[in-house]
Design an enzyme around this catalytic site. Structure first.
Site, PDB file in Angstrom:
ATOM      1  N   LYS A  68       0.579  -1.393   0.115  1.00 40.27           N
ATOM      2  CA  LYS A  68       0.032  -0.015   0.319  1.00 40.27           C
ATOM      3  C   LYS A  68       0.922   1.254  -0.111  1.00 40.27           C
ATOM      4  O   LYS A  68       0.842   1.988  -0.885  1.00 40.27           O
ATOM      5  CB  LYS A  68      -1.212   0.110   1.279  1.00 40.27           C
ATOM      6  CG  LYS A  68      -1.094   0.800   1.446  1.00 40.27           C
ATOM      7  CD  LYS A  68      -2.034   1.169   2.380  1.00 40.27           C
ATOM      8  CE  LYS A  68      -2.781   2.424   3.545  1.00 40.27           C
ATOM      9  NZ  LYS A  68      -1.680   2.734   3.808  1.00 40.27           N
ATOM     10  N   ARG A  77      -3.939  10.647   4.280  1.00 38.01           N
ATOM     11  CA  ARG A  77      -2.784  11.215   3.831  1.00 38.01           C
ATOM     12  C   ARG A  77      -2.266  11.177   2.938  1.00 38.01           C
ATOM     13  O   ARG A  77      -1.157  12.472   2.612  1.00 38.01           O
ATOM     14  CB  ARG A  77      -1.848  10.006   4.961  1.00 38.01           C
ATOM     15  CG  ARG A  77      -0.599  10.704   5.554  1.00 38.01           C
ATOM     16  CD  ARG A  77      -1.249  11.073   7.026  1.00 38.01           C
ATOM     17  NE  ARG A  77      -0.633  12.627   6.735  1.00 38.01           N
ATOM     18  CZ  ARG A  77      -0.999  13.784   7.884  1.00 38.01           C
ATOM     19  NH1 ARG A  77      -1.826  13.906   8.374  1.00 38.01           N
ATOM     20  NH2 ARG A  77       0.522  14.529   7.967  1.00 38.01           N
ATOM     21  N   CYS A  82      -4.932   8.823   9.170  1.00 40.83           N
ATOM     22  CA  CYS A  82      -5.595   7.758  10.680  1.00 40.83           C
ATOM     23  C   CYS A  82      -4.700   8.844  11.472  1.00 40.83           C
ATOM     24  O   CYS A  82      -4.143   9.681  11.067  1.00 40.83           O
ATOM     25  CB  CYS A  82      -5.014   6.384  10.968  1.00 40.83           C
ATOM     26  SG  CYS A  82      -5.266   5.726   9.450  1.00 40.83           S
ATOM     27  N   ARG A 120      -0.126  15.360  13.604  1.00 40.49           N
ATOM     28  CA  ARG A 120       1.181  14.650  12.214  1.00 40.49           C
ATOM     29  C   ARG A 120       1.306  16.094  11.765  1.00 40.49           C
ATOM     30  O   ARG A 120       0.643  16.168  10.815  1.00 40.49           O
ATOM     31  CB  ARG A 120      -0.351  13.297  11.198  1.00 40.49           C
ATOM     32  CG  ARG A 120      -0.596  11.953  11.872  1.00 40.49           C
ATOM     33  CD  ARG A 120      -1.447  11.105  11.567  1.00 40.49           C
ATOM     34  NE  ARG A 120       0.038  11.116  10.273  1.00 40.49           N
ATOM     35  CZ  ARG A 120      -0.949   9.525   9.640  1.00 40.49           C
ATOM     36  NH1 ARG A 120      -1.684   9.242  10.166  1.00 40.49           N
ATOM     37  NH2 ARG A 120       0.288   9.322   8.850  1.00 40.49           N
ATOM     38  N   PRO A 121       1.984  16.410  12.315  1.00 42.21           N
ATOM     39  CA  PRO A 121       2.568  17.996  11.518  1.00 42.21           C
ATOM     40  C   PRO A 121       3.182  17.414   9.758  1.00 42.21           C
ATOM     41  O   PRO A 121       4.045  16.350   9.680  1.00 42.21           O
ATOM     42  CB  PRO A 121       3.468  18.570  12.631  1.00 42.21           C
ATOM     43  CG  PRO A 121       4.227  16.744  13.027  1.00 42.21           C
ATOM     44  CD  PRO A 121       3.279  15.950  12.939  1.00 42.21           C
ATOM     45  N   ILE A 122       3.465  18.725   9.220  1.00 37.22           N
ATOM     46  CA  ILE A 122       3.856  18.224   7.890  1.00 37.22           C
ATOM     47  C   ILE A 122       5.304  19.712   7.903  1.00 37.22           C
ATOM     48  O   ILE A 122       5.634  19.620   6.613  1.00 37.22           O
ATOM     49  CB  ILE A 122       3.086  18.895   6.649  1.00 37.22           C
ATOM     50  CG1 ILE A 122       2.239  19.814   6.633  1.00 37.22           C
ATOM     51  CG2 ILE A 122       2.125  17.272   6.524  1.00 37.22           C
ATOM     52  CD1 ILE A 122       1.830  20.073   5.389  1.00 37.22           C
ATOM     53  N   ASP A 123       5.923  19.835   8.815  1.00 35.91           N
ATOM     54  CA  ASP A 123       6.706  20.971   8.598  1.00 35.91           C
ATOM     55  C   ASP A 123       8.594  20.405   8.067  1.00 35.91           C
ATOM     56  O   ASP A 123       8.474  21.204   7.475  1.00 35.91           O
ATOM     57  CB  ASP A 123       6.613  21.096  10.258  1.00 35.91           C
ATOM     58  CG  ASP A 123       7.939  19.874  11.331  1.00 35.91           C
ATOM     59  OD1 ASP A 123       6.963  19.011  11.343  1.00 35.91           O
ATOM     60  OD2 ASP A 123       8.640  20.740  11.872  1.00 35.91           O
ATOM     61  N   GLN A 124       8.616  19.424   7.900  1.00 35.23           N
ATOM     62  CA  GLN A 124       9.290  18.594   7.780  1.00 35.23           C
ATOM     63  C   GLN A 124       9.226  18.618   6.152  1.00 35.23           C
ATOM     64  O   GLN A 124      10.454  19.296   5.320  1.00 35.23           O
ATOM     65  CB  GLN A 124       9.707  17.933   8.146  1.00 35.23           C
ATOM     66  CG  GLN A 124      10.142  17.134   9.037  1.00 35.23           C
ATOM     67  CD  GLN A 124      11.055  18.723   9.928  1.00 35.23           C
ATOM     68  OE1 GLN A 124      12.389  18.025   9.349  1.00 35.23           O
ATOM     69  NE2 GLN A 124      11.116  19.439  10.558  1.00 35.23           N
TER      70      GLN A 124
END
Ligand code: UD1
Length: 427
Positions: free
Chosen positions: A26, A98, A122, A127-131
């Site tokens: 997946k 996601r 989920c 669930r940050p996306i700063d990177q």
């Protein structure tokens, strides 16, 4: 108002026997399908799992103008010649999974512009996306967020050195997607090393990219002007394989988990052996033998690859609910990934949770009960609990399980489990 939903009904206590074939991965498919947007030529991708997350990803690609054909089961032909990056990808699509945020990297790489609503997936804590954003900015992009919409644009993507503050699968994939067509050399340090990152890098290289070092924590990408058509087959799903390994250990029996890359399963194999389960590794399969006796207590700590995968944590905790003695499970990737423990308690498990630590005092047996699912892998864990329990377990909200397990009922039934899917009217 009532609506029709589906649930699993499991009569526990059947031993599992036979062979189960593992589908394509997946999480590899969800990175590789958007990667096909990086060329205007047709990519043929094989061993695609038949799961709802893949269907959603295909709908997103079609929404922005790609043509996606399915000439035979498990095969996709993707052509992105007519894709446009100025069609906003709204949250009715993105919140379903996601991996929708991979459209940011892929469209930025191809067109220098992407507009995507915040991803879903989920919930196991923030669930940050700063990177991801930091990496895109390092490549010269301007990233803005307006409400739920993320926009990334760059007149010219330029290779750069990026040090990731945390090991992130998603950010590593997104930066690979953007960097393969950036001008110059990009180096991603502290990169994630998951098997599906290697698979994505191999796919990109088969399209003409120059990605080296995937599978280590330093990935070096020489940007290229153009990517081309390719034919590629996705690796087997590490987590689906691990789920069947744990199911066989939990229910007892003798199961050959076939079409796997045993090396990807080392951490799971090792933990099952520590539990006293007999595991035999072949070239492309793993055999699990268990007489159904209670596993030994063990300590588990989830870590980025090659550590024990967080996506196997609910399943192994469920097996350990009947261990002899006391097991401890430390979830070191996510802040809040023990919510499903409440459901296991309904089945008689004795588990206490304190922050990122679960302490499991093994009980002799679980008892069937009505349980609910609130994320994909927790759903797999409830199925395992139902297989090992005495009596009947009814599992609701199984659409979350369908996101990531192909033909779950059919595969388990072929092994001798008593499980069926039924419709019911939900209030
Ligand atoms: C992926 C998997 C998911 C799995 C997870 C860990 C997909 C579609 N999903 O999720 O099934 O549970 O890897 O193996 O492949 N983080 C940050 N900033 C960021 C990104 C992440 O702080 O910008 C943190 C997260 O909060 C988390 C850790 O890094 O604590 C790992 O996250 P990440 O590897 O990015 O997980 P996903 O890619 O979302």
């Amino acid at each position: 108002m009532s609506s029709i939903s589906e649930r699993f009904v499991i009569h526990g206590g059947q031993r599992l026997h036979g062979t189960v074939n593992i589908s394509g991965a997946k999480n590899a498919a969800l990175g590789i399908i958007p990667a096909a947007l990086l060329t205007d030529e047709t990519c043929r991708i094989e061993n695609i799992p038949d799961i709802s997350d893949v269907k959603t990803m295909i709908r997103i690609l079609e929404h922005i103008g790609a043509t996606v054909e399915r000439p035979e089961p498990g095969v996709l032909l993707i052509n992105a010649a007519n894709v446009r990056s100025d069609i906003p990808i709204q949250d009715d699509l993105t919140r379903r999974l996601r991996a929708s945020y991979y459209l940011l990297g892929a469209l930025l790489g191809r067109f220098g512009y992407a507009e995507v609503s915040m991803p879903g997936g989920c919930y196991f804590g923030i669930r940050p996306i700063d990177q991801h954003i930091k990496g895109f900015e390092a490549l010269g992009a301007t990233v803005t967020t307006e409400g739920a919409v993320i926009r990334a644009e760059a007149a010219d993507l330029l290779g750069s050195s990026i040090y990731m503050d945390v090991v992130s699968v998603g950010a590593t994939i997104n930066l690979l997607l953007a960097a393969v067509r950036a001008r110059g050399v990009t180096v991603i340090e502290n990169a994630a090393r998951e098997p599906h990152i290697v698979d994505l890098a191999n796919f990109l290289n088969s399209m003409g990219a120059d990605v080296r070092g995937a599978g280590t924590d330093v990935i070096k990408i020489h940007g290229v002007d153009k990517l081309h058509a390719c034919c590629y087959s996705i690796i087997p799903d590490q987590i689906e394989a691990g789920t069947y390994m744990v199911a066989a250990a939990a229910a007892g029996g003798d199961v050959l988990v076939n079409n796997v890359i045993p090396k990807h399963l080392d951490s799971i194999t090792g933990k099952l052996e520590e539990c006293g389960i007999k595991v035999i590794e072949n070239d492309e399969s793993i055999r699990i033998m268990s007489d159904g006796s209670r596993p030994k207590a063990v300590r588990v700590k989830t870590m980025p690859h090659p550590g024990f995968p967080t996506d196997m944590q609910p399943q192994i905790t469920t097996l350990l609910s009947v261990c002899k003695g006391t097991s401890s499970i430390v979830e070191s990737v996510w802040d809040n990934r023990f919510k499903y423990v409440d459901q296991l308690r309904r089945m008689g498990a004795n588990i206490t949770v304190s922050g990122k630590l679960a302490t499991v005092s093994g009980v002799s047996v679980l008892h069937g009960a009505p349980v609910d699912v609130d994320d994909l892998r927790a759903g797999a864990a409830m199925v395992i609990a139902g297989l090992m329990a005495e009596g009947t377990t009814v599992i609701t909200n199984i659409k979350l399980v369908d996101r990531g397990y192909e033909s779950l009922v059919e595969k388990l039934t072929a092994l001798g489990a008593d499980i069926r899917r039924e419709q019911y009217e939900e209030e």
